[in-house]
Design a protein around this motif. Sequence first.
Motif, PDB file in Angstrom:
ATOM      1  N   SER A   1       0.830  -1.207   0.000  1.00  0.00           N
ATOM      2  CA  SER A   1       0.000   0.000   0.000  1.00  0.00           C
ATOM      3  C   SER A   1       0.863   1.255   0.000  1.00  0.00           C
ATOM      4  O   SER A   1       0.572   2.235  -0.705  1.00  0.00           O
TER       5      SER A   1
ATOM      6  N   THR B   1      -1.025   5.485  -4.880  1.00  0.00           N
ATOM      7  CA  THR B   1      -1.704   6.013  -6.057  1.00  0.00           C
ATOM      8  C   THR B   1      -2.613   7.177  -5.685  1.00  0.00           C
ATOM      9  O   THR B   1      -3.387   7.086  -4.724  1.00  0.00           O
TER      10      THR B   1
ATOM     11  N   ILE C   1      -5.795   8.973  -6.409  1.00  0.00           N
ATOM     12  CA  ILE C   1      -7.059   8.696  -7.082  1.00  0.00           C
ATOM     13  C   ILE C   1      -7.866   9.986  -7.158  1.00  0.00           C
ATOM     14  O   ILE C   1      -7.977  10.726  -6.174  1.00  0.00           O
TER      15      ILE C   1
ATOM     16  N   SER D   1     -12.172   0.373  -7.037  1.00  0.00           N
ATOM     17  CA  SER D   1     -11.131   1.342  -6.707  1.00  0.00           C
ATOM     18  C   SER D   1      -9.964   0.675  -5.970  1.00  0.00           C
ATOM     19  O   SER D   1      -8.841   1.163  -6.022  1.00  0.00           O
TER      20      SER D   1
ATOM     21  N   TYR E   1      -6.246   1.166  -7.373  1.00  0.00           N
ATOM     22  CA  TYR E   1      -5.202   1.747  -6.522  1.00  0.00           C
ATOM     23  C   TYR E   1      -3.896   0.973  -6.660  1.00  0.00           C
ATOM     24  O   TYR E   1      -2.824   1.561  -6.798  1.00  0.00           O
TER      25      TYR E   1
ATOM     26  N   GLY F   1      -5.464   6.136 -11.490  1.00  0.00           N
ATOM     27  CA  GLY F   1      -6.145   7.094 -10.634  1.00  0.00           C
ATOM     28  C   GLY F   1      -7.457   7.620 -11.173  1.00  0.00           C
ATOM     29  O   GLY F   1      -8.201   8.280 -10.433  1.00  0.00           O
TER      30      GLY F   1
ATOM     31  N   TRP G   1      -7.169   3.478  -0.451  1.00  0.00           N
ATOM     32  CA  TRP G   1      -7.936   3.437  -1.694  1.00  0.00           C
ATOM     33  C   TRP G   1      -9.338   4.046  -1.530  1.00  0.00           C
ATOM     34  O   TRP G   1     -10.112   4.063  -2.479  1.00  0.00           O
TER      35      TRP G   1
ATOM     36  N   HIS H   1      -9.801   9.271  -1.140  1.00  0.00           N
ATOM     37  CA  HIS H   1     -10.159  10.300  -2.111  1.00  0.00           C
ATOM     38  C   HIS H   1     -11.613  10.735  -1.975  1.00  0.00           C
ATOM     39  O   HIS H   1     -11.976  11.836  -2.375  1.00  0.00           O
TER      40      HIS H   1
END
Length: 809
Positions: A138, A143, A145, A228, A232, A237, A783, A786
Amino acid sequence: MQELTTVELRPEAGSDLADPPGLPAHAVVAQPARTQAQTPLRHRLPAAATQSLRAGARMLGEEADHGRLLLFSPVFLGAGSAFWFLAASDFSLVASLLCLLVPAAAVFLVGASRPALRATFLALALFAGGMLSAQFESWRASTVILDSYVTTTVSGRIERREGDGRGRWRYILAVTGTEAPELKRPPGRITAIVRGADAPFEIGDIISGRARLTPPAGPALPTLNDFSFGAYFDGIGANGFFYGAPEKLDAQAGQAARSTSDALLEWLYRLRSSIGDRIRSILPGDTGAFAAALVTDERRAISKTTTEALRQSGLAHIVAISGLNMALSAGIFFVGFRMLLSLFPGVAQAYPTKKIAAAGALIAVTAYYLISGFGVSAERAFIMMAIMLIAVFFDRPSISLRNVVLSALIIIAISPSEVLGPSFQMSFAATLALVSGYQLWKDRRVRENAFLKLPIIRPMVAVAGFFGGVFLTSLIGGFSTALFSIEHFHRLTAYGLPANLATMPIISFIVMPAGLLAMLLMPFGLDAPLWKVVGFGLDLVIAVAKTVSGWGGDIGIGRLPAWYFAVAVAGFLLLTLLRTRLRHAGTSIISVSTLTVLLLPAPRPPDLVISEDGSLVAVVAAEAIASNRENPPDFIFDQWQRALVLPTHYAPKILDGPAIPPEGEDRRVRLSRDQQNEASAAMRAAAAGGETNRFSCVKKAWCTSKLGNGHIVTVIDNAAYLGPACDTADIVVTSVRLRFNTCRSGGTLFTGETLRRTGSVELRFTEAGLEVATAFETLSRPWMRHRAYDWRSNSFAESGPSGVSDSGE
């Protein structure tokens, strides 16, 4: 013969039996012994339990002596990873390290004198190691997003591309910039669809254009797959599409900044794309797309009709580059190369041709993996085949559970997030079941039969053995993956066995051998005739798929209780990883849990379901589902129908009333009081006069429905209708992101803002009130974060998902 029991006679003094004449004080008399049936149950149960425990301990010791307990190491490692991913919040790194170091130290302190305690600490250490591996992945992904829908001008470098056969191209772009508006949190990599371009862009080109971007989708319903999560860890994204064809920019500046590794990857992707184009130029239509998918894993060019036929017939696994493709390519190369070397007696006598052939096969599958696009299934199949081929170098058995376990450990250590995916689970389930079945078959007692050795009978025995092997392989593979198919796709394929029996000989003897030779001859331009042979075989496979899919057999199962999957998987692991009769404990666990699910009453379906953006709402009643859209989006609606097992869809009834304000005018305008009263009256009339559990809609304005329990739900496309909707409905849904989440009438309100943070929603009306189930309880995982981002303050909200206003009815 009757048993004798010695009985000591001690009559009381003064009785008639005291010292009878002719009978000594102690005598042996014949009396029947107490049988087992006469033994009280309270005495038999402890004895049986003790005997069972001793037998279990003896078999467990036998499992340990054969090293079978070590086969569970990826199970504990994967369980730790799954636990970390499914937890409600992150764990601190210090706590995770302590959880690993303490049991690891205990393993060394305990030593070999107490094997049971040592195995327990080792399992705990592996579990903690899985958690750390997940935490590291992780952190490594990190990432960005996209937080919400946006239309912006995107510039990016094309990393990968794939056509869909309808003139559209899907590109993966490394984003280099955004403008109008400039995003504060731009995603590093996106996927974007391009329509209407005269010619496809090449990998490495930098393009720019106006695009509509959306975050990766969350669960279509609570407990379903969160897309998602996969995005991720894939580094994606956002998803979207360009408005018109984008413009190609000068790539010189970006080219100078490219690293060696990036340039090498770009070259591989270009090679992969050119191979796919070459195959499709020789074999048009679905045949060429199918052949290209077998080599490069580009599947989007296969038509929807053929894809659905392959799925319904249980042949979709052929398209994916997985264990079947890798095993066939490695096996064909291994056998062919070894036969070629055997034609030279001097080479065959002087060199180990088996190991040389294994080295050649390893090179072949490595090349196959490099041009396959590094897909998850291809990565897993490559690691497994590489381990099996390397085992040949050391004169170890290629097909063994230890090799499967080693490949699982490597994959979990590299990509622990794959543990939760259907691809990983179904692939290893099938492999475990097949290897375990192979071991049982190899260890069986073989009786000599002179009749089967007759020269006339041998060919028939060979043919029967081949089809019998295909039958058993398909049967074992189908049963072993059924549980995972139900959990992830909520369906079963009834006729997968006959379809695989018909197609496996075609794939094994026509498609893969010809395809392998075609790839070897492609650099010389001599591959076209062989691709024609491949196309002939694939046409037969497609014909079988369409025929079998026409029989039906697509059985909808729906969602099962959450506990069932975990319990059944535990039983499956015991059944496949153990060798003594202890494995039948796994059979019992699967049988009892399945019987329990069948006997228990099915859980009550929701009364209303809402998508995560509020644009799609459906009423669930009887055996049908009624939505507010004439043509609901397939991606979400198909998942709803599969999970709820509701194949029938009732489209809304379209009313003649115009939208207010008229279409084309400013849709943010407020309604006058007269317009509000008119809209309220129209909503009441539509709810009262329409069919129960069916939506009535005014396009571009609102939809309303009266449920079977008397409650009214209204969906508005325009925030101007919020007042009338709140006045007439008990539940109001809008995709507009409002800054408030309460209805002035006290009704329940779902807005784009609340749904952004809760995800999809299920509603059930109970005697206690309205029961609300959301996809997300907290937004603390990487993840999910966002969804809690506020672009105005450029910060993340620390609280969980916003609640909804509930009237309590």
